[in-house]
Design an enzyme around this catalytic site. Structure first.
Site: not given
Ligand code: GLY
Ligand code: MN
Ligand code: MN
Length: 440
Positions: A36, A243, A260, A271, A350, A354, A361, A384, A388, A405, A407
């Site tokens: 539930d 991730h 992050d 973000d 990457h 974005h 995103h 960002e 790595y 990273r 960002e």
């Molecule tokens: N936190 C997701 C990204 O940086 O795209």
């Molecule tokens: Mn991001």
């Molecule tokens: Mn991020």
């Protein structure tokens, strides 16, 4: 801050873009987690952008120019008042209060949706819907259209064009107005405060989830309802898992911690990523890689300005990263050859950002007519870059398991850009000063 006039203006804009036809835009369904227990409810971003209405089981219907009355109409279908349910689950506006408060032309119980839509769709040339977003809604809308088709012998026609309404809404959402930017500044401010709190709370021996708890504490303490996405709190080698969300390892002396994490405020996301030493002091190898990523980010941010194309910040970051990787002995060859062969991709896989907005995103096309999009004031994006480094025989051992990273969230202005998340420390000196000033 809720301002019904803004949502009304957006509905009018969409109606003008549709020119003719009917739009049906449902909010998100509630989702059962198990038994539930439900997942915390989050409305659909498109629906909320046009309505400001938070309740589940609601549908917005817009009828452009050629409606039965000849005038544009914005109609909400929502749950009825229900004292029994309100005792258990809380307030429901009901159609009457919703119409008044949110400025719709009409509002009806959601139970009437199918019958009313069958009427409203009649003789409309076009149907606008978030096609493919929810299979259940696609089926339902097509079944209703089939019901209208059955009225052909009465001289009533069904829409013979079906459009994905998101094509229009994505472009609207891409350019943020001043209210949206004010909300994004609040999300950014709370999120930067959370990163500062996390840096202060980090020490060798603490668990990743303890630091996650500090972030969540700051979000909720400041009134943000939820993180904008699942926080990544990744110590040491975990930072090389892009991730990583386990957040359950011990933080070790001599490792870096990559966080992050950011919150959502009134439907808008921040973000932010920061990477810093668990013990408050970068070692030489960590500092070397960090300075490369920071310089790449500075180069990318310098390339964010109106008139530039979407790829320019990414390309600027890549050049600095690739050059830095050559200098550190991670890549071999000339800058051009590393860029050409994409040798950097082993350590930077990457892209550099974005769109950012109601969705972390966010929506909006990155290319137009096969060309990278031209940046305009009001667009918001992340910058960002990262690096790595997994252990490998051809990689200097001092760099093994370093994941970095950095960002930030950026809005394009008339002159260049504004970094919304500047307050979260990111130079080596600023991070070390903060971490060595005190603990909580
Ligand atoms: N936190 C997701 C990204 O940086 O795209
Ligand atoms: Mn991001
Ligand atoms: Mn991020």
């Amino acid at each position: 801050m809720f301002n019904p006039a803004i949502h009304k203006q957006r509905r009018t804009r969409l109606i003008n873009l549709m020119r003719r036809g009917i739009a049906v835009i449902p909010t998100a369904p509630e989702a059962v987690r198990n038994g539930d227990a439900h997942y915390p409810y989050r409305y659909d971003s498109y629906f909320h952008y046009l309505t400001g209405f938070d309740e589940p089981e609601a549908v917005l219907v817009l009828v452009a120019g050629q409606g039965a009355s000849g005038s544009p109409q914005a109609i909400l279908f929502c749950r009825e008042k229900n004292m029994e349910r309100e005792i258990w689950d809380g307030y429901r506006h009901g159609p009457d209060a919703a119409k008044e408060t949110f400025g719709f032309d009409a509002a009806f119980p959601v139970a009437q949706l199918d019958d009313q839509l069958t009427e409203l769709m009649g003789n409309q040339p076009a149907l606008f819907h978030p096609l493919g977003a929810h299979a259940v809604w696609d089926d339902r809308i097509l079944a209703l259209r089939a019901r209208v088709q059955e009225k052909a012998r009465s001289g009533i026609t069904a829409p013979n064009e079906i459009h994905d309404v998101r094509m229009l809404l994505d472009e609207m959402r891409l350019i943020k107005d001043s209210e949206e930017l004010a909300t994004m500044r609040r999300a950014a401010a709370i999120s930067t405060a959370a990163h500062i709190r996390a840096m202060r709370a980090t020490h060798p021996g603490r668990m990743e989830y303890e630091i996650e708890a500090e972030l969540l504490h700051e979000f909720r303490r400041c009134g943000a309802p939820a993180p904008a996405y699942t926080p990544i709190v990744a110590g040491g080698a975990n930072a090389c898992v892009l991730h990583y969300i386990g957040n359950n390892a011990v933080l070790k002396d001599g490792d870096l911690l990559l966080i992050d994490a950011a919150c959502e405020v009134d439907g808008y996301a921040a973000d932010i990523t920061r990477t810093f030493p668990v013990n408050g002091k970068f070692n030489a190898a960590q500092k070397d890689v960090y300075e490369v990523v920071l310089a790449a980010q500075a180069a990318a941010i310098a390339a964010v300005r109106p008139g530039a194309r979407w790829n320019e910040p990414h390309d600027a970051a890549l050049r600095v990263l690739a050059q830095g990787m050559i200098g550190l002995g991670l890549c071999r060859g000339s800058l051009d050859s590393v860029l050409e062969s994409e040798g950097y991709k082993r350590f930077y896989m990457h892209r550099t950002g974005h769109w950012l907005g109601m969705d972390v995103h966010d929506v909006g096309a990155y290319k137009q007519d096969d060309n990278w999009r031209v940046l305009q004031p009001g667009m918001t994006l992340t910058v960002e870059p990262g690096c790595y480094i997994r252990p490998a025989d051809d990689v200097p051992q001092a760099f093994w398991n370093i994941g970095i990273r950095i960002e930030d969230d950026v809005v394009i202005t008339a002159e260049g850009c504004e970094v919304l998340t500047e307050a979260a420390p990111k130079t080596v000196a600023a991070i070390e000063a903060l971490m060595n000033r005190g603990s909580c």
